[in-house]
Design an enzyme around this catalytic site. Structure first.
Site, PDB file in Angstrom:
ATOM      1  N   GLY A   1       0.826  -1.210   0.000  1.00 60.16           N
ATOM      2  CA  GLY A   1       0.000   0.000   0.000  1.00 60.16           C
ATOM      3  C   GLY A   1       0.858   1.258   0.000  1.00 60.16           C
TER       4      GLY A   1
ATOM      5  CG  ASN B   1      -1.108   3.157  -3.800  1.00 62.17           C
ATOM      6  OD1 ASN B   1      -1.059   2.135  -3.123  1.00 62.17           O
ATOM      7  ND2 ASN B   1      -2.252   3.721  -4.133  1.00 62.17           N
TER       8      ASN B   1
ATOM      9  N   GLY C   1      -1.421   7.357   1.569  1.00 61.41           N
ATOM     10  CA  GLY C   1      -1.454   7.547   3.020  1.00 61.41           C
ATOM     11  C   GLY C   1      -0.143   7.227   3.733  1.00 61.41           C
TER      12      GLY C   1
ATOM     13  N   GLY D   1       1.533   4.458   3.923  1.00 64.02           N
ATOM     14  CA  GLY D   1       2.471   3.674   3.121  1.00 64.02           C
ATOM     15  C   GLY D   1       3.285   4.591   2.222  1.00 64.02           C
TER      16      GLY D   1
ATOM     17  CB  SER E   1      -6.088   0.194  13.879  1.00 63.44           C
ATOM     18  OG  SER E   1      -7.114   1.032  14.343  1.00 63.44           O
TER      19      SER E   1
ATOM     20  CE1 TYR F   1      -9.065  -1.243   9.707  1.00 60.80           C
ATOM     21  CE2 TYR F   1      -9.692  -0.150  11.748  1.00 60.80           C
ATOM     22  CZ  TYR F   1      -8.804  -0.312  10.699  1.00 60.80           C
ATOM     23  OH  TYR F   1      -7.651   0.440  10.643  1.00 60.80           O
TER      24      TYR F   1
HETATM   25  N1  LIG Z   1      -5.235   6.562   8.789  1.00 62.71           N
HETATM   26  C1  LIG Z   1      -5.484   6.222  10.036  1.00 62.71           C
HETATM   27  O1  LIG Z   1      -5.939   7.047  10.842  1.00 62.71           O
HETATM   28  C2  LIG Z   1      -5.241   4.826  10.497  1.00 62.71           C
HETATM   29  C3  LIG Z   1      -5.575   4.502  11.815  1.00 62.71           C
HETATM   30  C4  LIG Z   1      -5.318   3.225  12.275  1.00 62.71           C
HETATM   31  C5  LIG Z   1      -4.722   2.293  11.438  1.00 62.71           C
HETATM   32  N2  LIG Z   1      -4.427   2.614  10.162  1.00 62.71           N
HETATM   33  C6  LIG Z   1      -3.812   1.563   9.324  1.00 62.71           C
HETATM   34  O2  LIG Z   1      -2.829   2.127   8.503  1.00 62.71           O
HETATM   35  C7  LIG Z   1      -2.658   1.320   7.334  1.00 62.71           C
HETATM   36  C8  LIG Z   1      -2.542   2.222   6.111  1.00 62.71           C
HETATM   37  O3  LIG Z   1      -3.776   2.866   5.905  1.00 62.71           O
HETATM   38  P1  LIG Z   1      -3.877   4.410   5.441  1.00 62.71           P
HETATM   39  O4  LIG Z   1      -4.496   5.143   6.566  1.00 62.71           O
HETATM   40  O5  LIG Z   1      -2.613   4.877   4.863  1.00 62.71           O
HETATM   41  O6  LIG Z   1      -5.017   4.264   4.316  1.00 62.71           O
HETATM   42  P2  LIG Z   1      -4.988   4.480   2.740  1.00 62.71           P
HETATM   43  O7  LIG Z   1      -4.502   5.840   2.409  1.00 62.71           O
HETATM   44  O8  LIG Z   1      -6.359   4.091   2.274  1.00 62.71           O
HETATM   45  O9  LIG Z   1      -3.936   3.404   2.243  1.00 62.71           O
HETATM   46  C9  LIG Z   1      -4.240   2.047   2.251  1.00 62.71           C
HETATM   47  C10 LIG Z   1      -3.405   1.355   1.207  1.00 62.71           C
HETATM   48  O10 LIG Z   1      -3.758  -0.044   1.193  1.00 62.71           O
HETATM   49  C11 LIG Z   1      -3.955  -0.434  -0.167  1.00 62.71           C
HETATM   50  N3  LIG Z   1      -4.809  -1.599  -0.299  1.00 62.71           N
HETATM   51  C12 LIG Z   1      -6.089  -1.752   0.092  1.00 62.71           C
HETATM   52  N4  LIG Z   1      -6.549  -2.949  -0.285  1.00 62.71           N
HETATM   53  C13 LIG Z   1      -5.540  -3.574  -0.932  1.00 62.71           C
HETATM   54  C14 LIG Z   1      -5.389  -4.811  -1.575  1.00 62.71           C
HETATM   55  N5  LIG Z   1      -6.394  -5.691  -1.671  1.00 62.71           N
HETATM   56  N6  LIG Z   1      -4.191  -5.131  -2.124  1.00 62.71           N
HETATM   57  C15 LIG Z   1      -3.168  -4.260  -2.082  1.00 62.71           C
HETATM   58  N7  LIG Z   1      -3.250  -3.054  -1.503  1.00 62.71           N
HETATM   59  C16 LIG Z   1      -4.421  -2.710  -0.949  1.00 62.71           C
HETATM   60  C17 LIG Z   1      -4.573   0.808  -0.795  1.00 62.71           C
HETATM   61  O11 LIG Z   1      -4.522   0.716  -2.201  1.00 62.71           O
HETATM   62  P3  LIG Z   1      -5.431   1.680  -3.129  1.00 62.71           P
HETATM   63  O12 LIG Z   1      -4.808   3.036  -3.073  1.00 62.71           O
HETATM   64  O13 LIG Z   1      -5.343   1.017  -4.464  1.00 62.71           O
HETATM   65  O14 LIG Z   1      -6.808   1.674  -2.560  1.00 62.71           O
HETATM   66  C18 LIG Z   1      -3.660   1.871  -0.215  1.00 62.71           C
HETATM   67  O15 LIG Z   1      -2.450   1.907  -0.915  1.00 62.71           O
HETATM   68  C19 LIG Z   1      -3.849   0.353   7.310  1.00 62.71           C
HETATM   69  O16 LIG Z   1      -3.408  -0.920   7.706  1.00 62.71           O
HETATM   70  C20 LIG Z   1      -4.791   0.919   8.353  1.00 62.71           C
HETATM   71  O17 LIG Z   1      -5.578  -0.064   8.986  1.00 62.71           O
HETATM   72  C21 LIG Z   1      -4.667   3.868   9.673  1.00 62.71           C
END
Ligand SMILES: NC(=O)c1ccc[n+]([C@@H]2O[C@H](COP(=O)([O-])OP(=O)(O)OC[C@H]3O[C@@H](n4cnc5c(N)ncnc54)[C@H](OP(=O)(O)O)[C@@H]3O)[C@@H](O)[C@H]2O)c1
Length: 298
Positions: free
Chosen positions: A13, A15, A17, A19, A142, A169
């Site tokens: 991931g 690309n 947030g 990641g 999380s 989740y």
């Molecule tokens: N943001 C927060 O406040 C928060 C809080 C607690 C935990 N987290 C954790 O942080 C991690 C990153 O999330 P983020 O907040 O950065 O969200 P994000 O911006 O939505 O990024 C999530 C990434 O996961 C990818 N992804 C989703 N489904 C996938 C699949 N089937 N195969 C490959 N890649 C996939 C998405 O790809 P696409 O771009 O193609 O959709 C995107 O690159 C997650 O594990 C999340 O649970 C985040």
């Protein structure tokens, strides 16, 4: 951040947030970075953005779909045919509170993507981790992990009729921690000099909230909430610290130090009591091996 020249890092991931910010920080510090993502187009856009700031950086985009066990195997095979080491694996990609759906292999999508996909990926890459001096696996969880206990019913997966997307989740994020801690126990038991760490970002402004759109409250207050949320750059700090800090100990959990662990500088934290339950962790490991069809070769 230390100098990472010569180190190879995969960010699932990468690309978007957290990641994206993680990949960006690795590239800026000299690592050879692989963005593992499901859309090559979004991956290439991210790569371009990162290289704009670090023109001399090394970054590659490889396709992966965490909802497809075949894609995970193909990714690992392709990676292993191009690289002879893997210093840092960031199990970061995820989805949150999505409506009920099944992965290609028939698992509920949040458990399938967030936990089973990363379980399979790590298992496929184990041989390369073992061949690398002092590598690390960082699994992103999380705060939501605190809300439920794991359930082994229905092969870890919620049933469609009683589906609660918040519970699904939370359980997938608890599974991330049970996995990360058991991975460290297994490394220790087999004398493997690899560290398994876990992290959570608190709350930060990324694309993760896409499935919240239908909630009237969120739709109304979204612009305000987004302005108040910490940036993805600061949300990525706990996973970055877990990945590079030389003082970390395997099995540690990093998150923000501030009020309710929502924001702040990255520190070592305690996760929920359930997440340290070794019986659950061992059982989850066995079930995950069966469901993902991946046997770890220690
Ligand atoms: N943001 C927060 O406040 C928060 C809080 C607690 C935990 N987290 C954790 O942080 C991690 C990153 O999330 P983020 O907040 O950065 O969200 P994000 O911006 O939505 O990024 C999530 C990434 O996961 C990818 N992804 C989703 N489904 C996938 C699949 N089937 N195969 C490959 N890649 C996939 C998405 O790809 P696409 O771009 O193609 O959709 C995107 O690159 C997650 O594990 C999340 O649970 C985040």
């Amino acid at each position: 951040m230390p100098n990472l020249t010569g180190k190879v890092a995969i960010v699932t991931g990468g690309n978007s947030g957290l990641g994206f910010e993680t990949a960006k920080a690795f590239v800026a510090n000299g690592a050879d970075v692989i963005i593992a993502c499901r859309s090559l187009e979004r991956g290439e856009q991210a790569k371009e953005q990162i290289l704009k700031k670090n023109p001399a950086g090394t970054i590659k985009v490889l396709p992966i779909d965490l909802t497809d066990l075949t894609s995970l195997k193909n990714f690992a095979d392709s990676f292993k045919s191009h690289y002879t080491r893997l210093d840092i694996l960031i199990n970061n990609a995820g989805i949150m509170i999505s409506p009920f759906a099944l992965t290609k292999d028939g698992f509920e999508s949040q458990m399938g993507t967030n936990h089973l996909g990363h379980f399979a990926l790590t298992g496929h890459l184990l041989s390369l981790l073992k061949a690398t001096p002092n590598p690390r696996v960082v699994t992103v969880s999380s705060l939501a992990h605190k809300q439920w206990k794991i359930s082994f019913d229905n092969n870890l997966c919620e049933r469609e009729r009683s589906y609660n997307r918040f519970r699904a989740y939370a359980r997938s994020k608890l599974a991330n921690l049970l996995f990360a801690y058991q991975l460290q126990r297994n490394f220790d038991a087999h004398g493997i000099k690899c560290l398994s760490l876990a992290a959570h970002p608190g709350a930060s402004h990324t694309n993760l909230g896409r499935y919240m759109e239908k909630n009237v409250f969120v739709r109304l207050f979204r612009p305000l909430i987004e302005r108040m949320l910490p940036s993805a750059e600061s949300g990525a700090l706990p996973q970055l610290r877990a990945a590079v800090d030389q003082t970390v100990i395997g099995g540690q959990f990093f998150g923000p130090s501030g009020f309710m662990e929502l924001a702040g500088s990255p520190v070592v934290l305690k996760s929920s009591k359930n997440s340290y339950n070794t019986e659950d962790a061992i059982r989850l490991w066995k079930v995950s091996e069966e469901l993902a069809g991946v046997k770890y070769k220690w």
